[in-house]
Motif scaffolding. Structure first.
Motif, PDB file in Angstrom:
ATOM      1  N   THR A 199       0.838  -1.263  -0.056  1.00 48.23           N
ATOM      2  CA  THR A 199      -0.121   0.199  -0.004  1.00 48.23           C
ATOM      3  C   THR A 199       0.936   1.299   0.106  1.00 48.23           C
ATOM      4  N   THR A 200       0.413   2.235  -0.599  1.00 53.40           N
ATOM      5  CA  THR A 200       0.764   3.482  -0.486  1.00 53.40           C
ATOM      6  C   THR A 200       0.926   4.275   1.000  1.00 53.40           C
ATOM      7  N   ALA A 201       0.118   3.607   1.974  1.00 52.37           N
ATOM      8  CA  ALA A 201       0.090   4.428   3.016  1.00 52.37           C
ATOM      9  C   ALA A 201       0.004   3.261   4.198  1.00 52.37           C
ATOM     10  N   PRO A 202       1.208   2.724   4.378  1.00 49.78           N
ATOM     11  CA  PRO A 202       1.287   1.813   5.505  1.00 49.78           C
ATOM     12  C   PRO A 202       1.154   1.947   6.992  1.00 49.78           C
ATOM     13  N   GLU A 203       1.136   3.345   7.168  1.00 51.74           N
ATOM     14  CA  GLU A 203       0.853   3.832   8.576  1.00 51.74           C
ATOM     15  C   GLU A 203      -0.771   3.932   8.796  1.00 51.74           C
ATOM     16  N   LYS A 204      -1.478   3.950   7.804  1.00 52.36           N
ATOM     17  CA  LYS A 204      -2.789   4.145   7.963  1.00 52.36           C
ATOM     18  C   LYS A 204      -3.784   2.720   7.812  1.00 52.36           C
ATOM     19  N   TYR A 205      -3.183   1.845   7.216  1.00 49.09           N
ATOM     20  CA  TYR A 205      -3.733   0.411   7.136  1.00 49.09           C
ATOM     21  C   TYR A 205      -3.300  -0.895   7.800  1.00 49.09           C
ATOM     22  N   ARG A 206      -4.040  -1.624   8.140  1.00 47.10           N
ATOM     23  CA  ARG A 206      -3.727  -2.847   8.528  1.00 47.10           C
ATOM     24  C   ARG A 206      -4.375  -3.936   7.628  1.00 47.10           C
ATOM     25  N   VAL A 207      -3.337  -4.834   7.280  1.00 51.99           N
ATOM     26  CA  VAL A 207      -3.866  -5.613   6.331  1.00 51.99           C
ATOM     27  C   VAL A 207      -3.306  -7.214   6.979  1.00 51.99           C
ATOM     28  N   LYS A 208      -4.598  -8.222   6.749  1.00 49.85           N
ATOM     29  CA  LYS A 208      -4.093  -9.537   7.184  1.00 49.85           C
ATOM     30  C   LYS A 208      -5.075 -10.494   6.440  1.00 49.85           C
ATOM     31  N   PRO A 209      -4.203 -11.420   5.934  1.00 47.06           N
ATOM     32  CA  PRO A 209      -2.723 -11.414   5.905  1.00 47.06           C
ATOM     33  C   PRO A 209      -2.186 -10.582   4.497  1.00 47.06           C
ATOM     34  N   SER A 210      -0.986 -10.148   4.906  1.00 52.32           N
ATOM     35  CA  SER A 210      -0.285  -9.193   3.937  1.00 52.32           C
ATOM     36  C   SER A 210       0.582  -9.929   3.065  1.00 52.32           C
ATOM     37  N   SER A 211       0.818 -11.037   3.428  1.00 50.60           N
ATOM     38  CA  SER A 211       1.831 -12.112   2.604  1.00 50.60           C
ATOM     39  C   SER A 211       1.580 -13.477   2.937  1.00 50.60           C
ATOM     40  N   SER A 212       1.294 -14.238   2.083  1.00 49.59           N
ATOM     41  CA  SER A 212       1.057 -15.982   2.445  1.00 49.59           C
ATOM     42  C   SER A 212       0.795 -16.539   0.857  1.00 49.59           C
ATOM     43  N   PHE A 213       0.271 -17.662   1.035  1.00 46.04           N
ATOM     44  CA  PHE A 213       0.243 -18.476  -0.230  1.00 46.04           C
ATOM     45  C   PHE A 213      -1.255 -18.972  -0.373  1.00 46.04           C
ATOM     46  N   CYS A 214      -1.518 -19.446  -1.631  1.00 45.52           N
ATOM     47  CA  CYS A 214      -3.017 -19.821  -2.153  1.00 45.52           C
ATOM     48  C   CYS A 214      -3.047 -21.044  -2.719  1.00 45.52           C
ATOM     49  N   GLU A 215      -3.552 -22.092  -2.060  1.00 44.34           N
ATOM     50  CA  GLU A 215      -3.490 -23.295  -2.738  1.00 44.34           C
ATOM     51  C   GLU A 215      -4.238 -23.173  -4.256  1.00 44.34           C
ATOM     52  N   VAL A 216      -4.304 -24.566  -4.822  1.00 48.89           N
ATOM     53  CA  VAL A 216      -4.932 -24.638  -6.100  1.00 48.89           C
ATOM     54  C   VAL A 216      -6.511 -24.455  -5.788  1.00 48.89           C
ATOM     55  N   GLY A 217      -7.079 -23.691  -6.651  1.00 50.75           N
ATOM     56  CA  GLY A 217      -8.570 -23.783  -6.735  1.00 50.75           C
ATOM     57  C   GLY A 217      -9.161 -22.952  -5.278  1.00 50.75           C
ATOM     58  N   ALA A 218      -8.173 -22.684  -4.455  1.00 51.74           N
ATOM     59  CA  ALA A 218      -8.654 -22.045  -3.039  1.00 51.74           C
ATOM     60  C   ALA A 218      -8.943 -20.583  -3.237  1.00 51.74           C
ATOM     61  N   SER A 219      -9.716 -20.233  -2.427  1.00 52.16           N
ATOM     62  CA  SER A 219     -10.078 -18.712  -2.198  1.00 52.16           C
ATOM     63  C   SER A 219      -9.471 -18.249  -0.813  1.00 52.16           C
ATOM     64  N   LEU A 220      -9.211 -17.257  -0.813  1.00 53.40           N
ATOM     65  CA  LEU A 220      -8.714 -16.378   0.550  1.00 53.40           C
ATOM     66  C   LEU A 220      -9.138 -14.921   0.775  1.00 53.40           C
ATOM     67  N   ASP A 221      -9.620 -14.983   1.925  1.00 52.11           N
ATOM     68  CA  ASP A 221      -9.802 -13.574   2.220  1.00 52.11           C
ATOM     69  C   ASP A 221      -8.849 -12.493   3.135  1.00 52.11           C
ATOM     70  N   ILE A 222      -8.762 -11.463   2.676  1.00 55.03           N
ATOM     71  CA  ILE A 222      -7.641 -10.565   3.204  1.00 55.03           C
ATOM     72  C   ILE A 222      -8.612  -9.220   3.442  1.00 55.03           C
ATOM     73  N   VAL A 223      -8.539  -9.126   4.944  1.00 59.51           N
ATOM     74  CA  VAL A 223      -9.036  -7.903   5.622  1.00 59.51           C
ATOM     75  C   VAL A 223      -7.997  -6.719   5.490  1.00 59.51           C
ATOM     76  N   VAL A 224      -8.801  -5.710   5.151  1.00 63.59           N
ATOM     77  CA  VAL A 224      -7.850  -4.443   5.073  1.00 63.59           C
ATOM     78  C   VAL A 224      -8.801  -3.487   6.050  1.00 63.59           C
ATOM     79  N   SER A 225      -8.212  -2.947   7.114  1.00 65.10           N
ATOM     80  CA  SER A 225      -8.958  -2.029   8.010  1.00 65.10           C
ATOM     81  C   SER A 225      -7.949  -0.721   8.244  1.00 65.10           C
ATOM     82  N   LEU A 226      -8.813   0.074   8.690  1.00 70.57           N
ATOM     83  CA  LEU A 226      -8.174   1.442   8.930  1.00 70.57           C
ATOM     84  C   LEU A 226      -7.743   1.442  10.315  1.00 70.57           C
TER      85      LEU A 226
END
Length: 524
Positions: A371-398
Motif C-alpha cells: 500500500t502507499t499508506a502503510p501507517e494508515k492500514y492494517r492488512v491481514k494477511p499481507s503475505s502468504s500463499f494460496c492453494e490450487v482452486g482455493a479462495s482466500l479473504d484479506i481484511v483491510v482495515s483503517l
C-alpha cells in the motif's frame, strides 16, 4: 425508469463502439495499414472497449471526430515506437536530470506528472529523445493505472525565457488532447513569471474548448488548493521531503503494510546489512520505493503454521464486519475482488474492506499486498500463499482514527510456486519479475466522508470543486455543440446565398427573355 434509461444509454454506447471499429476498418485499413499503424494497437482497438470509448467520450461521441483522433494517435504511436519504449531505450542522462517524473497525488487522488521547467533546455538535437521520454512515462502509467487521469504540474520556479520550448509544450498538450484521451485531469502552471504571459496565451489556444477548463494558473500558495501539503515540496510551502534521484524510477509509492498484531513478514523484513542489500535489489525490480517499517527478522512460514487455526477463526470473525466486494477482476493467476476500488467510510462497518483472492492456476500461488499508506492500514494477511482452486479473504482495515483518502493505493502481487512449502522470503527474491502478476486497487471514500489529507480540504474552494468540475464538463460539451451548430449554420447561410444568387440570375434571364419576345413581336 432510471435503470431503463441507463441500460439504453449503455446499449447506445456499445453500438457507437462497434460502429467506430467497423468504420475505422473500412475507411482506414484498406491500403497497407502495416505501414501506418502498429499491429498491437489495431488489436487493442478491436478488443478493448474502454480504449474506443475513451476516444468517443473525448470527442463527445461524434464518431467522425473520434476516427480522426484514432488515426492521428495510432500514427504517432507507430512513429515513436511507443509499444517498444523501455527504460533502456531512453538515454540515461534524461532520467538523471529529473526534469520529468511521476510522484505523489493531488487532492482528488490523481497522480502528479511533474515538469521542472528550469531543468529544460531547448536543443533541436535532443528533441526526439525528449518527446519519447514523455511518451515513455505516459505509456508506463497507462499500463499501471488504466483509465486513471493525471494532473500535470509545470513547476516554473526560477525558470526564464531560455527554458521555454513552445514546440515541446505543444507536443505535451497533444499527448493529452489526442494521443491519450481522458488522461488529463488538470494542468497546473505554478509560479509563472509575468514575462511569459504571452507565451501561455498561445498555449490556451492550443488546448481547445474540451480542455481549456482544465488549465489552472496558480501561485505557490494557490497550488495548495489543488495539492495537499504532504505532496508539495518546501519551496511551495509543502512538507514533502522527496528528493529525485535515479536509479530507481520514482513512480511507485507502495510499501509493506502492517498487521494488527505486528508486521507481517515479507521480503522486506530481513533487516540485517546483508538483507538490506538483497532487499534493495528486489525492491528496484518491483516497486522502486523504500519501506518505512523495519520489523524484526521472523520466519513467516513457521509462525503461520503455529497459528494457522487461530488465524482462520480470527479472519472469519474480522471479515464479518468488512465491506464485501461486488466486482471481480479476472487475472491470469488470480481472480481479485473487488476489481478496482476498496470502499471506506466513517462508520464502524465502513472502516473495513474485504479483498478476495481466488487461485485459477494449476499450481500454488504466493501473494503479497502493498500500500502507499502503510501507517494508515492494517492488512491481514499481507503475505502468504494460496492453494490450487482455493479462495482466500484479506481484511483491510483503517488503523486508529485514520481516514481513507482517494490518493491511497493497494498493489496485489502474485506468482506461481513449485510447492507451498517454499520459504516466501527467498521465493520473492528469486522469482523473475516477468512471472509476477500485479493488480492495483484504489480507495473510494464514501459520500459524506471528508478524507483527512490536509486542513485545506475543508475550505469552500475544495467543497465546491466537484460541482465546479461537473459544470466545466457540461460547459465543455455545450461549447463543442455550439461550435458544430455554428459550422452548420454558416454552411446553411452560404447555401442560402448561393440559392438567392441563382434565383436572381433566373429572374434576370426570365426578364430578358420577356423583353426579347416583346421586341420581336413589334411591327416593323
Amino acid at each position: 425508469m432510471a435503470e431503463l434509461e441507463q441500460h439504453e444509454g449503455a446499449q447506445d454506447i456499445e453500438k457507437k463502439i462497434e460502429e467506430t471499429r467497423l468504420r475505422f476498418k473500412n475507411e482506414f485499413l484498406q491500403d497497407s495499414p502495416e505501414n501506418k499503424y502498429d499491429s498491437r494497437d489495431l488489436e487493442r482497438l478491436q478488443t478493448d472497449d474502454a480504449l474506443v470509448e475513451g476516444y468517443l467520450m473525448w470527442r463527445i461521441y461524434v464518431i467522425d471526430d473520434a476516427l480522426k483522433m484514432i488515426d492521428e494517435s495510432f500514427q504517432w504511436r507507430k512513429e515513436y515506437c511507443v509499444n517498444d519504449l523501455t527504460e533502456n531505450s531512453i538515454p540515461r542522462w534524461m532520467f538523471e536530470t529529473g526534469a520529468v517524473f511521476l510522484h505523489g497525488y493531488d487532492k482528488e487522488g490523481n497522480k502528479l506528472f511533474w515538469f521542472k521547467v528550469k531543468l529544460h533546455v531547448k536543443d533541436a538535437k535532443t528533441t526526439m529523445d525528449k518527446k519519447k521520454y514523455v511518451a515513455f512515462w505516459l505509456e508506463r502509467y497507462a499500463k499501471k493505472e488504466p483509465g486513471m487521469p493525471l494532473t500535470v504540474l509545470f513547476d516554473m520556479t526560477e525558470s526564464g525565457l531560455g527554458n521555454i520550448d513552445m514546440d515541446f509544450v505543444k507536443y505535451i498538450i497533444n499527448c493529452f488532447k489526442i494521443y491519450y484521451p481522458k488522461f488529463l485531469s488538470k494542468m497546473i502552471i505554478v509560479d509563472m513569471p509575468w514575462i511569459m504571459n504571452a507565451a501561455w496565451k498561445i498555449v490556451k489556444s492550443w488546448l481547445g474548448p474540451e480542455a481549456i477548463s482544465k488549465l489552472k494558473f496558480a501561485s505557490r500558495s494557490d497550488v495548495q488548493n489543488y495539492i495537499g501539503l504532504e505532496y508539495l515540496p518546501s519551496h511551495m510551502g509543502g512538507t514533502d521531503q522527496f528528493k529525485y534521484s535515479y536509479p530507481p524510477l520514482p513512480d511507485d509509492d507502495f510499501q509493506t503494510p502492517i498487521c494488527d498484531n505486528g508486521p507481517i513478514v515479507s521480503e522486506d523484513e530481513t533487516e540485517s546489512k546483508e538483507g538490506e542489500s538483497e532487499g534493495k535489489d528486489a525492491l528496484e525490480s518491483s516497486f522502486n520505493s523504500e519501506v518505512a517499517v523495519k520489523p524484526k527478522k521472523v520466519n513467516f512460514l513457521e509462525d503461520s503454521l503455529k497459528a494457522e487455526d487461530n488465524d482462520k477463526g480470527e479472519t472469519c470473525a474480522r471479515a464479518k464486519g468488512a465491506r464485501k466486494p461486488l466486482t471481480t477482476f479476472k487475472g491470469p493467476l488470480l481472480d481479485v475482488s473487488p476489481a478496482e476500488e476498496l470502499s471506506f467510510g466513517s462508520g464502524e462497518t465502513e472502516k473495513k474492506s474485504l479483498i478476495i483472492l481466488c487461485n485459477v492456476t494449476k499450481n500454488p500461488l504466493a501473494f503479497k499486498v502493498r500500500t502507499t499508506a502503510p501507517e494508515k492500514y492494517r492488512v491481514k494477511p499481507s503475505s502468504s500463499f494460496c492453494e490450487v482452486g482455493a479462495s482466500l479473504d484479506i481484511v483491510v482495515s483503517l488503523h486508529g482514527g485514520s481516514q481513507a483518502s482517494p490518493q491511497d493505493r493497494f498493489l496485489i502481487m502474485a506468482a506461481e510456486m513449485e510447492n507451498s512449502g517454499q520459504e516466501l522470503t527467498q521465493f520473492w527474491k528469486e522469482v523473475p519479475k516477468a512471472k509476477v502478476m500485479e493488480h492495483r486497487l484504489r480507495c473510494h471514500v464514501l459520500e459524506g466522508v471528508k478524507p483527512a489529507v490536509s486542513p485545506l480540504r475543508d475550505s469552500p474552494t475544495e467543497a465546491g470543486s466537484s460541482g465546479q468540475q461537473e459544470f466545466n464538463t457540461a460547459l465543455m460539451r455545450l461549447m463543442a455543440a455550439n461550435s458544430r451548430m455554428e459550422q452548420k449554420l454558416s454552411t446553411c447561410l452560404w447555401v442560402q446565398k448561393v440559392l438567392v444568387g441563382l434565383v436572381l440570375v433566373l429572374m434576370v434571364l426570365n426578364l430578358l427573355c420577356i423583353y426579347l419576345l416583346g421586341t420581336g413581336k413589334r411591327p416593323s
